[in-house]
Scaffold this active site. Structure first.
Site, PDB file in Angstrom:
ATOM      1  N   GLY A 148       0.802  -1.216   0.000  1.00  0.00           N
ATOM      2  CA  GLY A 148       0.000   0.000   0.000  1.00  0.00           C
ATOM      3  C   GLY A 148       0.839   1.273   0.000  1.00  0.00           C
ATOM      4  N   SER A 149       0.424   2.243   0.803  1.00  0.00           N
ATOM      5  CA  SER A 149       0.973   3.607   0.741  1.00  0.00           C
ATOM      6  C   SER A 149       2.480   3.734   0.963  1.00  0.00           C
ATOM      7  CB  SER A 149       0.241   4.503   1.745  1.00  0.00           C
ATOM      8  OG  SER A 149      -1.109   4.667   1.366  1.00  0.00           O
ATOM      9  N   PRO A 150       3.171   2.874   1.746  1.00  0.00           N
ATOM     10  CA  PRO A 150       4.625   3.025   1.865  1.00  0.00           C
ATOM     11  C   PRO A 150       5.364   2.964   0.531  1.00  0.00           C
ATOM     12  CG  PRO A 150       3.821   1.637   3.645  1.00  0.00           C
ATOM     13  CD  PRO A 150       2.656   1.882   2.729  1.00  0.00           C
TER      14      PRO A 150
END
Length: 576
Positions: free
Chosen positions: A293-295
């Site tokens: 996801g966002s990382p």
């Protein structure tokens, strides 16, 4: 009168025959003696040795496993193993009750087992007893009962380091973790001692040591047990607080690539595996894969910066909070309006990274993700390690490019993600990971330009310390912290995503001014209402990193400047 001739003179030929036969017998006996004692002496000695000389093994203890400071994590301790010769013991039935009582065994069970093995010459009675308990039984002097010295593996850290160290079986052969991976290095080479025994197996004489036992080699891990205990404690508390199913924490030294801590829950006690279940043995930080996801967004931005088409202050329009890509709609949690590239990371926009990836193309982003270690083995050699998945397409569809930009469509382990952030923190230089202590500087590979690395770290710091940043709960007083939150929908076995099952992720580095550590926290399926990475995983990162920075004496880099205060003059004299 007939006169008899003395000395057999009546039949001289018979006398000579008898003398000849006696002479031949004496010669045959003499030849047999010479043959047996001189010509075939070796054969007789060999036959005698087979009946009385025995070679008894000398046990060799397994090598010690320690943390980076010499703290023992796996130790072999001497124990006593009792065995019996049933062909002898079967004739002393009157001694069975006291022997069974001393062994803590039911007499009927003991008797049944002994009779079932009555024709054998060896059975174990009890393995790995303490020397004191074993001596109590051998002092009973029960005929047919004997003892041998062995070693048993003991793990002082218990469940805290179980997934890393692993364990051995009853014969000290590695079964899990580093005990399995380095079994040939750790195992000792048994020696041999020559003894004389009678036909009942009783020791008559200890003749000599034929071969000395060689102990196994020691293994110094990269783990710092102080940080390992902290990571274990904070992860356990987070799982209890949020009702999570499982979790992992990985802490990496960005300069040397050494793994300083790797904790997983649920865990187990390797010293007592009575109720051990298979799922408890999984080193989730190296085995479980998930969509990060966002990382991943920081690497999408880094790829954009490396293309030369973007700068940290490049303006991006994310209105109205949704963007149509082919048949898919990319959504932000709300309409962030117009942001610069730094703001895209701070607000964790999905639209911003998608626009960057669609602009520069999927290949530069995929190549960068591979260069920082995603989609390939970490090189740790850990049994069962997963390599994850980094997609490769001849022709990238816009949907595939967009989803890759914000961390979907690929799978990683927590350790791979920590490795990627370590490369970002180490001025863009990737060094190999290691679970063993590294004593010499490690040559790395420049995978991200140093300037781009510094710009990306500044964005990560703004995510934690900036206004409205999603990672504010990861702050550590006195230090500049940078990181990225992630809240990922879990995939379903048949495809698609679960609507109410999440992984909470936080990946970050510290301190930003001179990075020393990269860490990743993954919390699987929090179930008490809160599931965002910034609420669940970020606080764990903050607590672990605070302890790491202080325990390893890293100087603070975010202290307010001391204000000089002018004090009033001190009058002379004293007051009574």
């Amino acid at each position: 009168m007939i006169k008899l001739k003395p000395n057999g003179s009546l039949h001289p030929w018979r006398f000579r025959v008898v003398l000849g036969v006696l002479g031949v017998c004496c010669a045959a006996i003499a030849w047999q003696i010479v043959e047996l004692q001189v010509l075939d002496g070796g054969f007789l000695r060999n036959q005698g040795d087979k009946r009385s000389v025995r070679h008894v093994p000398i046990p060799a203890h397994r090598g010690l496993i320690t943390d980076r400071h010499g703290e023992p994590l796996a130790v072999s301790t001497p124990v006593t193993t009792l065995w019996a010769n049933p062909t002898q013991l079967i004739n002393h039935e009157n001694r069975w009750p006291e022997l069974a009582k001393a062994l803590g065994t039911d007499l009927s069970t003991f008797s049944e087992r002994l009779r079932a093995n009555a024709q054998r010459e060896f059975i174990y009675l009890r393995r790995h007893m303490t020397p004191q308990d074993g001596e109590v039984i051998t002092d009973l002097r029960v005929p047919g009962v004997y003892s041998i010295e062995e070693y048993r593996r003991f793990y002082p850290a218990g469940e805290v380091a179980a997934h890393l160290v692993g364990f051995t079986n009853v014969d000290e052969v590695g079964q899990e973790g580093l005990e399995l991976a380095y079994n040939d290095w750790l195992k000792g080479v048994p020696g041999s001692r020559q003894v004389l025994q009678d036909r009942r197996g009783r020791l008559i004489k200890d003749v000599q040591v034929v071969r000395n036992a060689r102990p196994g080699n020691e293994l110094a891990m990269s783990i710092d047990m102080r940080l390992q205990y902290v990571a274990h404690r904070e992860l356990r508390e987070a799982l209890n607080t949020f009702g999570a199913k499982a979790g992992s924490v990985v802490v990496v030294d960005v300069r040397s690539g050494e793994i300083l801590a790797m904790a997983n829950h649920p865990t187990y006690n390797p010293n007592n595996r009575t109720n051990l279940r298979p799922e408890m043995m999984r080193n989730r930080a190296l085995i479980d894969v998930f969509e990060p996801g966002s990382p991943i967004k920081i690497f999408t931005v880094a790829a954009g910066l490396m293309s030369g088409r973007y700068q940290p202050n490049t303006v991006m329009d994310t209105r109205p909070g949704t963007m149509r890509v082919s048949t898919m709609t990319v959504r932000d949690i709300r309409n962030f309006g117009v942001l610069d590239v730094t703001g895209v990371i701070v607000k964790s926009s999905n639209i911003g990274p998608a626009k960057i990836a669609l602009d520069i193309g999927a290949e530069p982003l995929r190549d960068l993700l591979q260069q920082v270690g995603l989609g390939e083995s970490t090189g740790l050699g850990f049994p069962g390690e997963s390599v994850g998945r980094l997609p490769t397409h001849r022709r990238w569809r816009p949907v595939e490019t967009a989803t890759l930009s914000y961390g979907y469509g690929l799978s990683v382990t927590a350790t791979q993600l920590a490795h990627a952030y370590a490369a970002l923190a180490n001025n863009g230089r990737r060094v190999p990971l290691s679970m063993l202590r590294v004593d010499q500087p490690v040559a790395g590979e420049q995978v991200i330009p140093e300037q781009v690395s510094q710009q990306a770290l500044a964005m990560l710091r703004a995510t934690v310390d900036g206004e409205g940043g999603t990672g504010s709960r990861a702050r550590v007083p006195g230090y500049q912290i940078g990181g990225k939150t992630g809240t990922v929908h879990k995939t379903l076995p048949g495809g698609g995503y679960a609507r109410d099952r999440y992984r909470s992720v936080f990946a970050g580095v510290a301190p930003i001014s001179n990075p020393r550590f990269a860490a990743v926290v993954v919390i699987d399926e929090p179930s008490k209402g809160q599931y965002y990475g910034g609420l669940v995983a970020a606080p764990v990162f903050g607590q672990v990193m605070a302890n790491a920075l202080r325990l390893l004496n890293v100087p603070p880099d975010d202290m307010p400047e001391l204000q000089q205060v002018e004090l009033p003059p001190i009058n002379g004299g004293s007051r009574g």
